[in-house]
Scaffold this active site. Structure first.
Site, mmCIF file in Angstrom:
data_model
loop_
_atom_site.group_PDB
_atom_site.id
_atom_site.type_symbol
_atom_site.label_atom_id
_atom_site.label_comp_id
_atom_site.label_asym_id
_atom_site.label_seq_id
_atom_site.Cartn_x
_atom_site.Cartn_y
_atom_site.Cartn_z
ATOM 1 N N TYR A 101 3.282 0.681 5.500
ATOM 2 C CA TYR A 101 4.215 1.740 5.863
ATOM 3 C C TYR A 101 4.058 2.893 4.882
ATOM 4 C CZ TYR A 101 8.552 4.343 6.536
ATOM 5 O OH TYR A 101 9.458 5.340 6.783
ATOM 6 N N GLU A 189 6.728 9.566 9.475
ATOM 7 C CA GLU A 189 6.270 8.249 9.020
ATOM 8 C C GLU A 189 5.120 7.703 9.853
ATOM 9 O OE1 GLU A 189 9.739 5.603 9.315
ATOM 10 O OE2 GLU A 189 9.083 4.995 11.303
#
Ligand code: GDP
Ligand code: MN
Length: 377
Positions: A101, A189
């Site tokens: 991530y 993201e």
């Protein structure tokens, strides 16, 4: 404002970030056509403005063309957390070895962008943060310095990026930061950022949210807006030029000014009621906007009482009264309406509303209290 994954990927691709080859389709036949230009296996992905699509069955890998057809057929039209899937993204599936991530958000405490990185990608980052915070790296980005190389290295070591992927990772993190800043994002993201079996880095999912107040300088983003994914009443309100946010209570609030609207909601809650919405008709509201506001608020079927709280400064009370009378004529309004109407031209307004069934009260507390009583039906 939110956009779809394929649109976020388009922006990231423009910034040079590696994205799997693919395209979107809105029908099964079109999906098969797109798939013919790609090599198998192919991942079929629902495009909706909610996360957790994978778990909901909205992301599926196809090993054959028949499976592409079957998955596209199953996913198109699917209801994911209240969003109907109208578009699928088809991409060459990555050979996933690890899911990481990386993301940037605005941190309200430090009032600066923060880089967030975790080797526990793929799943919801909120869950990782709550259960295993040690798996998350946070780096505050000083706006005057930008993202520094040492911070990128820190992230790379934290994530144990293999040597083969280091160059691409470094580039990707810088590029994501540049996209985040230049597009006025509140969030950008990549989850998962994938390390492939060969040790390469590729962005398999992307999400971008934008600061609505900055959209004026981004016509290219405004063009990506998908109204169908938004609360229909909020879309109508935006067109009418009023700020409306739907909530779950029974008291429809119509107020001028964001601060007064917040205070009104507080007072309603203080007296034990639940506001059905936040609504700010704005500073210079005209009669038509008031009528439109009433129409929007009353088209929410859970609303059973209306509370007007107007402090007329630039807004003129007589214009508000005109808007209410106009609404009563045009819409068949049979809900009780409680009014607190003070300020510019309040006498004229009261005269206009004499003889109607509107409940006019002097103070905000009185009005809120009465609205709460009336809403208990
Ligand atoms: P989200 O659930 O809405 O965040 O959707 P994602 O795009 O992140 O997909 C969910 C999961 O599907 C990922 O975490 C992966 O495990 C899997 N997935 C996504 N893209 C691919 C791919 O290209 N290849 C493979 N094998 N799996 C994928
Ligand atoms: Mn994801």
């Amino acid at each position: 404002m939110k956009i779809h994954e394929f649109q976020a990927k388009q922006i990231l691709r423009e910034h040079g970030i590696p994205i799997p080859k693919g395209d979107v389709a809105t029908s099964v036949d079109e999906a098969v056509k797109v798939a013919k230009g790609l090599s198998l296996p192919i991942v079929v992905k629902s495009q909706v403005h909610v996360g957790g699509r994978g778990k909901a069955g909205g992301v599926k890998v196809a090993k054959t063309m028949d499976e592409v057809r079957a998955h596209a057929d199953a996913i198109l039209g699917m209801d994911i957390k209240g969003c109907i899937v109208r578009t699928v993204l088809l991409e060459e599936a990555a050979d996933i070895k690890e899911e990481l991530y990386i993301g940037f958000v605005i941190d309200r405490a430090s009032k600066k962008p923060v880089l967030i990185a975790s080797a526990a990608g793929g799943v919801e980052i909120e869950k990782v943060a709550a259960e295993t915070p040690e798996k998350i790296l946070q780096e505050v980005v000083e706006p005057s310095l930008g993202l520094c190389d040492f911070q990128v290295r820190r992230a790379a070591f934290f994530l144990k990026i293999p040597k083969s992927g280091m160059k691409t990772f470094t580039y990707t993190l810088h590029a994501l930061h540049i996209a985040f800043i230049s597009k006025d994002c509140s969030l950008a993201e990549i989850n998962p950022l994938v390390i492939t079996g060969e040790g390469n880095v590729i962005a398999c999912d992307a999400k971008m949210n934008f600061d609505d107040n900055a959209l004026g300088r981004h016509p290219e983003l405004e063009a990506m807006r998908d109204d169908r994914e938004e609360e229909p009443l909020e879309v109508e309100a935006r067109r009418a030029g009023v700020n409306y946010v739907k909530l779950d209570g029974k008291i429809g609030c119509i107020v001028n000014g964001a601060g007064l609207a917040m205070a009104t909601m507080d007072v309603v809650k203080h007296f034990g009621g639940e506001p059905a919405n936040f609504l700010d008709i704005g500073g210079g509201a005209k009669a038509d906007q008031v009528t439109e506001a009433l129409r929007i608020v009353t088209s929410d079927p859970t609303v059973n009482t209306i509370l007007f709280n107007i402090f007329g400064g630039i807004v003129r009370c007589d214009r508000v009264a005109e808007g209410i009378l106009q609404a009563k004529e045009r819409l068949s309004l049979d809900l009780p309406i409680v009014l607190r109407l003070v300020g510019t031209n309040q006498r004229e307004a009261r005269k206009m509303l004499e003889g109607t069934d509107l409940i006019m009260l002097e103070t905000m507390s009185e009005a809120a209290q009465r609205a709460v009583e009336l809403s208990r039906r």
